[in-house]
Design a protein around this motif. Structure first.
Motif, short mmCIF file in Angstrom:
data_model
loop_
_atom_site.label_atom_id
_atom_site.label_comp_id
_atom_site.label_asym_id
_atom_site.label_seq_id
_atom_site.Cartn_x
_atom_site.Cartn_y
_atom_site.Cartn_z
N ILE A 26 0.75 -1.13 -0.09
CA ILE A 26 0.04 -0.17 0.02
C ILE A 26 0.82 1.39 -0.08
N ALA A 27 1.90 1.28 0.91
CA ALA A 27 2.78 2.54 0.84
C ALA A 27 3.60 2.58 -0.51
N ALA A 28 3.86 1.51 -1.01
CA ALA A 28 4.94 1.79 -2.15
C ALA A 28 3.93 2.26 -3.29
N LEU A 29 2.50 1.71 -3.42
CA LEU A 29 1.71 2.22 -4.33
C LEU A 29 1.34 3.55 -4.29
N GLU A 30 1.13 3.96 -2.92
CA GLU A 30 0.59 5.35 -2.59
C GLU A 30 1.93 6.26 -3.30
N GLU A 31 3.23 5.96 -2.95
CA GLU A 31 4.56 6.64 -3.41
C GLU A 31 4.42 6.69 -4.58
N ALA A 32 4.14 5.56 -5.40
CA ALA A 32 3.86 5.82 -6.96
C ALA A 32 3.06 6.62 -7.69
N GLY A 33 1.97 7.31 -6.96
CA GLY A 33 1.39 8.16 -7.14
C GLY A 33 0.00 7.49 -7.71
N ILE A 34 -0.54 6.53 -7.32
CA ILE A 34 -1.72 5.98 -7.66
C ILE A 34 -2.94 6.59 -7.19
N ASP A 35 -4.13 6.81 -7.74
CA ASP A 35 -5.32 7.30 -7.22
C ASP A 35 -6.17 6.72 -6.56
N HIS A 36 -6.33 5.57 -6.86
CA HIS A 36 -7.27 4.39 -6.23
C HIS A 36 -6.46 2.98 -6.02
N LEU A 37 -6.72 2.38 -5.10
CA LEU A 37 -6.40 1.19 -4.74
C LEU A 37 -7.38 0.09 -4.48
N VAL A 38 -7.92 -0.91 -4.99
CA VAL A 38 -8.79 -1.52 -4.83
C VAL A 38 -8.10 -3.11 -4.31
N ILE A 39 -8.47 -3.34 -3.02
CA ILE A 39 -7.66 -4.70 -2.66
C ILE A 39 -8.60 -5.71 -2.66
#
Length: 314
Positions: A78-91
Motif C-alpha cells: 500500500i505504501a509503495a503504490l501510494e508513493e508511486a502516485g496511484i489515485d485508487h487502490l482496490v484490494i
C-alpha cells in the motif's frame, strides 16, 4: 490514494484507467506499467486504479506450498503504490470462489460493471480468469463488446527493465542485496517489533535489538551479516545486522539481531524497520567470544564504509 478493501460500494471513479496484478515488490517493471497508467489517465482526464489481491493468490490456491515468500507485506505494498502516485487502490479478498470466475465474468462484472473502466492496461503476457484462461485476444474481444480500451505494455518495454519479483526473491535468498536493490529501485526492507533477547551482545560491546517479524510470508534475505539502515522513532540510523542461528552461541534458534551504531535507547516493544544495503559476510562459528568481538569490530568498520559509500552515490 483512496483504498477500498472490497468491491462492495465502490464509488464512481472518473474515467477509470485500470491495471491489476499482485504487484509484489512494486519494482521497476511494475513502474513501467504504473507510469503508462498515469500517462493514459492524464490524456483522458481520468484517475488511476490498481486492483490487487490479498492474500497472494498462490497462498490460497496452493496452501500446502510453503516455499513462496513475499517481498511486500500488504501494508508495505500500500505504501509503495501510494508513493508511486496511484489515485485508487482496490484490494480484493482472494478466495477459491473468486478464483473460479471465468474471464468473461471477471471482465463483465468487475472491470466493466464495478469499476467502470475506460482503459485497461496490462502486461504483454497477462492472463486472467479461471485457470488463467483469459488472454489479450479475449480482452480485445470483450473491449469491443463492452466499450473500453485495452492497452498492452509491449514486451520490449518490460524486457528492457529485465526485472521480475521472482528474480528479486532469488537474489535476496542468495544474499545478493546489491542486485535485489537495483531491481527494486530502493533498499529492500523488513519491519518488526523489538523483543528482549539474552543480552549477550552487551557483554562483548555490541548490544543488539532482536527483531520479531510478525508476517510469516515475508521474505528474509539469506543468513549472514549485513550493513543496514535502521529506522525507529522516525529517525534513521546506521547499523549492522546478523540473520541466522548464531553458531558461536547455540546454533539452534533463528534470530534477526541488529546493532545500531551510536544509539543507546530502550526500544523494547517498539516497531523498527531495517533497510538492507549490502552483505558483509556469511555467518561464522568462532572458537570464543574474543574472536567474535574482534570480527564484529571489523564488521562495523566494513559496514560504515559500505553505508558511507552508498550515501555518496545516492
Amino acid at each position: 490514494m483512496k483504498i477500498y478493501r472490497s468491491l462492495v460500494d465502490l464509488p464512481k471513479i472518473k474515467n477509470a484507467v485500470v491495471t491489476q496484478g499482485t504487484f509484489d515488490g512494486v519494482h521497476a517493471a511494475h513502474k513501467v506499467i504504473i507510469n503508462r497508467l498515469k500517462e493514459l489517465a492524464a490524456e483522458i482526464d481520468g484517475e488511476t486504479v490498481v486492483m490487487t489481491f490479498d492474500p497472494h493468490p498462490r497462498l490460497v490456491l496452493y496452501p500446502d506450498d510453503t516455499n513462496l515468500k513475499l517481498l511486500h507485506t500488504l501494508d508495505e505494498k500500500i505504501a509503495a503504490l501510494e508513493e508511486a502516485g496511484i489515485d485508487h487502490l482496490v484490494i480484493i479478498p482472494f478466495t477459491k470462489e473468486f478464483s473460479r470466475l471465468s474471464s468473461l465474468q471477471f471482465i463483465r462484472d468487475i472491470i466493466v460493471n464495478q469499476l467502470g473502466t475506460k482503459i485497461l492496461v496490462i502486461g504483454y503476457n497477462h492472463r486472467f480468469g479461471k485457470n488463467r484462461e483469459g488472454s489479450f485476444e479475449n480482452l480485445k474481444e470483450y473491449s469491443e463488446l463492452y466499450g473500453f480500451r485495452v492497452v498492452e505494455i509491449p514486451e520490449q518495454d518490460v524486457n528492457d527493465v529485465s526485472v521480475s519479483s521472482t528474480r528479486i526473491r532469488i537474489a535476496l535468498l542468495e544474499g545478493d542485496i546489491e542486485t535485489a536493490n537495483s531491481y527494486l529501485g530502493r533498499n529492500y526492507s523488513v519491519s518488526g517489533m523489538v523483543k528482549a533477547g539474552n543480552k549477550l551482545g552487551r557483554t562483548i560491546g555490541f548490544p543488539t535489538a532482536n527483531i520479531f517479524i510478525n508476517d510469516k510470508n515475508k521474505l528474509i534475505p539469506a543468513n549472514g551479516v549485513y550493513a543496514v539502515n535502521v529506522i525507529t522513532g522516525g529517525k534513521k540510523y546506521q547499523g549492522m545486522l546478523n540473520s541466522g542461528y548464531r553458531p558461536t552461541v547455540d546454533g539452534k534458534v533463528h534470530t534477526i539481531e541488529v546493532n545500531i551504531f551510536d544509539f543507546d535507547e530502550n526500544i523494547y516493544d517498539q516497531p523498527l524497520t531495517i533497510e538492507y544495503v549490502d552483505k558483509l559476510r556469511d555467518e561464522i562459528k568462532f572458537h570464543n567470544f574474543d574472536a567474535l568481538r574482534n570480527q564484529l569490530e571489523k564488521d562495523k568498520l566494513h559496514a560504515i564504509q559500505k553505508l558511507s559509500a552508498k550515501l555518496l552515490n545516492d
